[in-house]
Write a protein that holds these residues in place. Sequence first.
Motif, PDB file in Angstrom:
ATOM      1  N   HIS A   1       0.846  -1.334  -0.193  1.00  0.00           N
ATOM      2  CA  HIS A   1      -0.136   0.040   0.149  1.00  0.00           C
ATOM      3  C   HIS A   1       0.915   1.316  -0.210  1.00  0.00           C
ATOM      4  O   HIS A   1       0.576   2.080   0.851  1.00  0.00           O
ATOM      5  N   GLN A   2       1.567   1.357  -1.073  1.00  0.00           N
ATOM      6  CA  GLN A   2       2.517   2.482  -0.917  1.00  0.00           C
ATOM      7  C   GLN A   2       1.708   3.759  -1.482  1.00  0.00           C
ATOM      8  O   GLN A   2       1.082   3.520  -2.298  1.00  0.00           O
ATOM      9  N   GLY A   3       2.186   4.998  -1.298  1.00  0.00           N
ATOM     10  CA  GLY A   3       1.605   5.977  -1.902  1.00  0.00           C
ATOM     11  C   GLY A   3       1.647   7.111  -0.767  1.00  0.00           C
ATOM     12  O   GLY A   3       2.248   6.860   0.094  1.00  0.00           O
ATOM     13  N   MET A   4       0.655   8.106  -1.119  1.00  0.00           N
ATOM     14  CA  MET A   4       0.535   9.363  -0.143  1.00  0.00           C
ATOM     15  C   MET A   4      -0.210   8.656   1.121  1.00  0.00           C
ATOM     16  O   MET A   4      -1.310   8.546   0.846  1.00  0.00           O
ATOM     17  N   ALA A   5       0.452   8.720   2.119  1.00  0.00           N
ATOM     18  CA  ALA A   5      -0.415   8.375   3.545  1.00  0.00           C
ATOM     19  C   ALA A   5      -1.137   9.671   3.909  1.00  0.00           C
ATOM     20  O   ALA A   5      -2.366   9.500   4.425  1.00  0.00           O
ATOM     21  N   THR A   6      -0.455  10.744   4.035  1.00  0.00           N
ATOM     22  CA  THR A   6      -1.037  12.174   4.360  1.00  0.00           C
ATOM     23  C   THR A   6      -0.613  12.943   3.353  1.00  0.00           C
ATOM     24  O   THR A   6      -0.010  12.858   2.420  1.00  0.00           O
ATOM     25  N   ASN A   7      -1.001  14.348   3.600  1.00  0.00           N
ATOM     26  CA  ASN A   7      -0.682  15.234   2.776  1.00  0.00           C
ATOM     27  C   ASN A   7       1.108  15.516   2.732  1.00  0.00           C
ATOM     28  O   ASN A   7       1.709  15.945   1.884  1.00  0.00           O
ATOM     29  N   LEU A   8       1.572  15.291   3.886  1.00  0.00           N
ATOM     30  CA  LEU A   8       2.970  15.495   4.110  1.00  0.00           C
ATOM     31  C   LEU A   8       3.796  14.209   4.258  1.00  0.00           C
ATOM     32  O   LEU A   8       4.988  14.331   4.310  1.00  0.00           O
ATOM     33  N   LEU A   9       3.478  12.953   4.136  1.00  0.00           N
ATOM     34  CA  LEU A   9       3.985  11.752   4.369  1.00  0.00           C
ATOM     35  C   LEU A   9       3.593  10.882   3.252  1.00  0.00           C
ATOM     36  O   LEU A   9       2.561  10.569   2.779  1.00  0.00           O
ATOM     37  N   ASN A  10       4.658  10.711   2.370  1.00  0.00           N
ATOM     38  CA  ASN A  10       4.552   9.564   1.456  1.00  0.00           C
ATOM     39  C   ASN A  10       5.472   8.505   1.572  1.00  0.00           C
ATOM     40  O   ASN A  10       6.492   8.467   2.041  1.00  0.00           O
ATOM     41  N   ILE A  11       4.742   7.305   1.649  1.00  0.00           N
ATOM     42  CA  ILE A  11       5.331   5.967   1.865  1.00  0.00           C
ATOM     43  C   ILE A  11       5.695   5.355   0.566  1.00  0.00           C
ATOM     44  O   ILE A  11       4.887   5.227  -0.147  1.00  0.00           O
ATOM     45  N   ASN A  12       7.164   5.053   0.214  1.00  0.00           N
ATOM     46  CA  ASN A  12       7.537   4.381  -0.826  1.00  0.00           C
ATOM     47  C   ASN A  12       8.572   3.367  -0.393  1.00  0.00           C
ATOM     48  O   ASN A  12       8.672   3.185   0.994  1.00  0.00           O
ATOM     49  N   LEU A  13       9.206   2.442  -1.274  1.00  0.00           N
ATOM     50  CA  LEU A  13      10.136   1.591  -0.909  1.00  0.00           C
ATOM     51  C   LEU A  13      11.407   2.247  -0.305  1.00  0.00           C
ATOM     52  O   LEU A  13      11.885   1.320   0.794  1.00  0.00           O
ATOM     53  N   TYR A  14      11.724   3.098  -0.657  1.00  0.00           N
ATOM     54  CA  TYR A  14      12.772   3.747  -0.125  1.00  0.00           C
ATOM     55  C   TYR A  14      12.600   4.120   1.662  1.00  0.00           C
ATOM     56  O   TYR A  14      13.447   3.839   2.394  1.00  0.00           O
ATOM     57  N   SER A  15      11.421   4.811   1.853  1.00  0.00           N
ATOM     58  CA  SER A  15      11.131   4.959   3.419  1.00  0.00           C
ATOM     59  C   SER A  15      10.890   3.608   3.925  1.00  0.00           C
ATOM     60  O   SER A  15      11.281   3.801   5.311  1.00  0.00           O
ATOM     61  N   LEU A  16      10.137   2.845   3.336  1.00  0.00           N
ATOM     62  CA  LEU A  16      10.206   1.324   4.035  1.00  0.00           C
ATOM     63  C   LEU A  16      11.384   0.641   4.325  1.00  0.00           C
ATOM     64  O   LEU A  16      11.536  -0.034   5.506  1.00  0.00           O
ATOM     65  N   THR A  17      12.209   0.919   3.554  1.00  0.00           N
ATOM     66  CA  THR A  17      13.797   0.393   3.571  1.00  0.00           C
ATOM     67  C   THR A  17      14.498   1.070   4.733  1.00  0.00           C
ATOM     68  O   THR A  17      14.962   0.093   5.738  1.00  0.00           O
ATOM     69  N   TYR A  18      14.255   2.236   5.022  1.00  0.00           N
ATOM     70  CA  TYR A  18      14.881   3.007   6.276  1.00  0.00           C
ATOM     71  C   TYR A  18      14.219   2.895   7.517  1.00  0.00           C
ATOM     72  O   TYR A  18      14.717   2.699   8.501  1.00  0.00           O
ATOM     73  N   GLN A  19      12.977   2.517   7.305  1.00  0.00           N
ATOM     74  CA  GLN A  19      12.249   2.333   8.610  1.00  0.00           C
ATOM     75  C   GLN A  19      12.531   0.708   8.990  1.00  0.00           C
ATOM     76  O   GLN A  19      12.757   0.320  10.296  1.00  0.00           O
ATOM     77  N   SER A  20      12.668  -0.105   8.216  1.00  0.00           N
ATOM     78  CA  SER A  20      13.132  -1.384   8.511  1.00  0.00           C
ATOM     79  C   SER A  20      14.558  -1.577   9.140  1.00  0.00           C
ATOM     80  O   SER A  20      14.864  -2.300  10.302  1.00  0.00           O
ATOM     81  N   LEU A  21      15.512  -0.697   8.487  1.00  0.00           N
ATOM     82  CA  LEU A  21      16.591  -0.616   9.106  1.00  0.00           C
ATOM     83  C   LEU A  21      16.718   0.050  10.687  1.00  0.00           C
ATOM     84  O   LEU A  21      17.319  -0.588  11.455  1.00  0.00           O
TER      85      LEU A  21
END
Length: 90
Positions: free
Chosen positions: A55-75
């Motif tokens: 479910h990647q995409g715009m979570a809110t107006n200021l928060l975009n969740i993509n594979l890059y952000s998920l990678t760093y969250q998992s790290l």
Amino acid sequence: MNFDLLAILPIMVVSAGLVSLMLLIGFVRHHLLSQIVTIGTFFLALLSMLIASEHQGMATNLLNINLYSLTYQSLMLGAGTVLSLMAYPH
């Protein structure tokens, strides 16, 4: 605008785990139980990355969740898990 809240599921899991850990420490002061809740929260957040990756995409107006952000969250979650496991014996 249609926001996908499943994209921020790992963030919600970590915040719910933090609130439950603070309540646990407020009522029962037990270090092993606090360690188990911490590791469980990190593990559930890492598992929720699988749902958030679909479910990647715009979570809110200021928060975009993509594979890059998920990678760093998992790290960050992995590093927190390792540090929590190393800090318990001390």
